[in-house]
Design a protein around this motif. Structure first.
Motif, PDB file in Angstrom:
ATOM      1  N   PRO A 288      13.453  -1.032   0.068  1.00 11.16           N
ATOM      2  CA  PRO A 288      12.011  -1.122   0.337  1.00 11.16           C
ATOM      3  C   PRO A 288      11.616  -0.259   1.533  1.00 11.16           C
ATOM      4  O   PRO A 288      12.372  -0.096   2.482  1.00 11.16           O
ATOM      5  N   ILE A 289      10.417   0.293   1.460  1.00 12.02           N
ATOM      6  CA  ILE A 289       9.854   1.038   2.585  1.00 12.02           C
ATOM      7  C   ILE A 289       9.040   0.024   3.383  1.00 12.02           C
ATOM      8  O   ILE A 289       8.043  -0.512   2.896  1.00 12.02           O
ATOM      9  N   LEU A 290       9.473  -0.272   4.592  1.00 12.79           N
ATOM     10  CA  LEU A 290       8.860  -1.322   5.400  1.00 12.79           C
ATOM     11  C   LEU A 290       7.549  -0.866   6.027  1.00 12.79           C
ATOM     12  O   LEU A 290       7.218   0.324   6.022  1.00 12.79           O
ATOM     13  N   GLU A 291       6.832  -1.817   6.582  1.00  8.83           N
ATOM     14  CA  GLU A 291       5.531  -1.577   7.220  1.00  8.83           C
ATOM     15  C   GLU A 291       5.607  -0.414   8.205  1.00  8.83           C
ATOM     16  O   GLU A 291       6.448  -0.393   9.093  1.00  8.83           O
ATOM     17  N   GLY A 292       4.740   0.578   8.002  1.00  9.31           N
ATOM     18  CA  GLY A 292       4.674   1.719   8.905  1.00  9.31           C
ATOM     19  C   GLY A 292       5.749   2.769   8.690  1.00  9.31           C
ATOM     20  O   GLY A 292       5.733   3.802   9.349  1.00  9.31           O
ATOM     21  N   GLN A 293       6.677   2.540   7.775  1.00  6.94           N
ATOM     22  CA  GLN A 293       7.780   3.475   7.549  1.00  6.94           C
ATOM     23  C   GLN A 293       7.400   4.562   6.541  1.00  6.94           C
ATOM     24  O   GLN A 293       6.485   4.396   5.732  1.00  6.94           O
ATOM     25  N   THR A 294       8.143   5.662   6.588  1.00  4.92           N
ATOM     26  CA  THR A 294       7.967   6.775   5.658  1.00  4.92           C
ATOM     27  C   THR A 294       9.315   7.136   5.065  1.00  4.92           C
ATOM     28  O   THR A 294      10.335   7.066   5.739  1.00  4.92           O
TER      29      THR A 294
ATOM     30  N   PRO B  13       1.451   2.116   4.730  1.00  6.72           N
ATOM     31  CA  PRO B  13       0.570   1.751   5.835  1.00  6.72           C
ATOM     32  C   PRO B  13       0.258   0.252   5.886  1.00  6.72           C
ATOM     33  O   PRO B  13      -0.390  -0.210   6.805  1.00  6.72           O
ATOM     34  N   GLY B  14       0.739  -0.497   4.889  1.00  8.81           N
ATOM     35  CA  GLY B  14       0.401  -1.913   4.786  1.00  8.81           C
ATOM     36  C   GLY B  14       1.368  -2.834   5.499  1.00  8.81           C
ATOM     37  O   GLY B  14       2.262  -2.400   6.217  1.00  8.81           O
ATOM     38  N   LYS B  15       1.188  -4.128   5.272  1.00  7.51           N
ATOM     39  CA  LYS B  15       2.005  -5.161   5.905  1.00  7.51           C
ATOM     40  C   LYS B  15       3.037  -5.770   4.951  1.00  7.51           C
ATOM     41  O   LYS B  15       3.788  -6.650   5.327  1.00  7.51           O
ATOM     42  N   VAL B  16       3.048  -5.306   3.697  1.00  5.28           N
ATOM     43  CA  VAL B  16       3.987  -5.791   2.682  1.00  5.28           C
ATOM     44  C   VAL B  16       4.974  -4.667   2.389  1.00  5.28           C
ATOM     45  O   VAL B  16       4.573  -3.507   2.247  1.00  5.28           O
ATOM     46  N   PRO B  17       6.280  -4.948   2.293  1.00  7.35           N
ATOM     47  CA  PRO B  17       7.245  -3.895   1.966  1.00  7.35           C
ATOM     48  C   PRO B  17       6.890  -3.209   0.643  1.00  7.35           C
ATOM     49  O   PRO B  17       6.562  -3.872  -0.341  1.00  7.35           O
ATOM     50  N   LEU B  18       6.949  -1.893   0.635  1.00  6.59           N
ATOM     51  CA  LEU B  18       6.676  -1.096  -0.558  1.00  6.59           C
ATOM     52  C   LEU B  18       7.974  -0.947  -1.335  1.00  6.59           C
ATOM     53  O   LEU B  18       8.959  -0.430  -0.811  1.00  6.59           O
TER      54      LEU B  18
ATOM     55  N   GLU C 129       0.859  -1.182   0.000  1.00 10.20           N
ATOM     56  CA  GLU C 129       0.000   0.000   0.000  1.00 10.20           C
ATOM     57  C   GLU C 129       0.894   1.230   0.000  1.00 10.20           C
ATOM     58  O   GLU C 129       2.036   1.185   0.446  1.00 10.20           O
ATOM     59  N   ILE C 130       0.339   2.329  -0.527  1.00 10.15           N
ATOM     60  CA  ILE C 130       1.114   3.570  -0.593  1.00 10.15           C
ATOM     61  C   ILE C 130       0.208   4.737  -0.221  1.00 10.15           C
ATOM     62  O   ILE C 130      -0.958   4.776  -0.596  1.00 10.15           O
TER      63      ILE C 130
END
Length: 141
Positions: free
Chosen positions: A90-96, A65-70, A36-37
């Motif tokens: 990758p942008i990990l879960e909950g990261q910005t 905001p998701g549970k899969v790395p962006l 998710e993005i």
């Protein structure tokens, strides 16, 4: 008799044809969970009016905001005057993280401008667009 033989031959040839398998786009993609993005500050940035030909920059915040790395795989701009850099990791879960965008207005004529940036990532729909815009006015006029 000839009609019977030709009809039989036709039916045999039609029955021996290869069966064509049709696939849809959804069948071609493996069943992989999508990330998710979110863009907490929005996807559109206005540089406003300015009176000098300088490079304008802005950082777009990107949140997962998701549970899969962006994973952002690529970013495309519509013009060589616009450059964008994006996170390589990758942008990990909950990261910005940020996507840094620079617009070089040197050589542009007076007036309003609008540019877009396309982000390719492991998200539903595969892409998201960002927009930047502003207006250059000649202070000497």
């Amino acid at each position: 008799m000839k009609v019977f033989i030709y009809s039989l031959l036709f039916l045999l040839l039609m029955g021996c044809g290869k069966k064509v398998q049709q696939t849809t786009r959804e069948e071609e993609k493996p069943d992989v969970p999508l990330a998710e993005i979110e863009f907490p500050e929005g996807t559109n940035y206005n540089f406003g009016n300015y009176y000098e030909r300088v490079v304008k920059t802005h950082d777009f915040l990107v949140h997962n905001p998701g549970k899969v790395p962006l994973i952002i795989s690529k970013v495309e701009t519509v013009c060589p005057c616009t450059q964008a850099t994006y996170p390589e990791k990758p942008i990990l879960e909950g990261q910005t993280d940020t996507i840094h965008v620079a617009f070089d207005g040197n050589g542009f004529v007076e007036g309003h401008w609008y540019k877009s940036i396309r982000i390719f990532a492991n998200i539903a729909g595969d892409t998201r667009d960002l927009q930047i815009h502003g207006a250059y006015f000649d202070a000497n006029k």
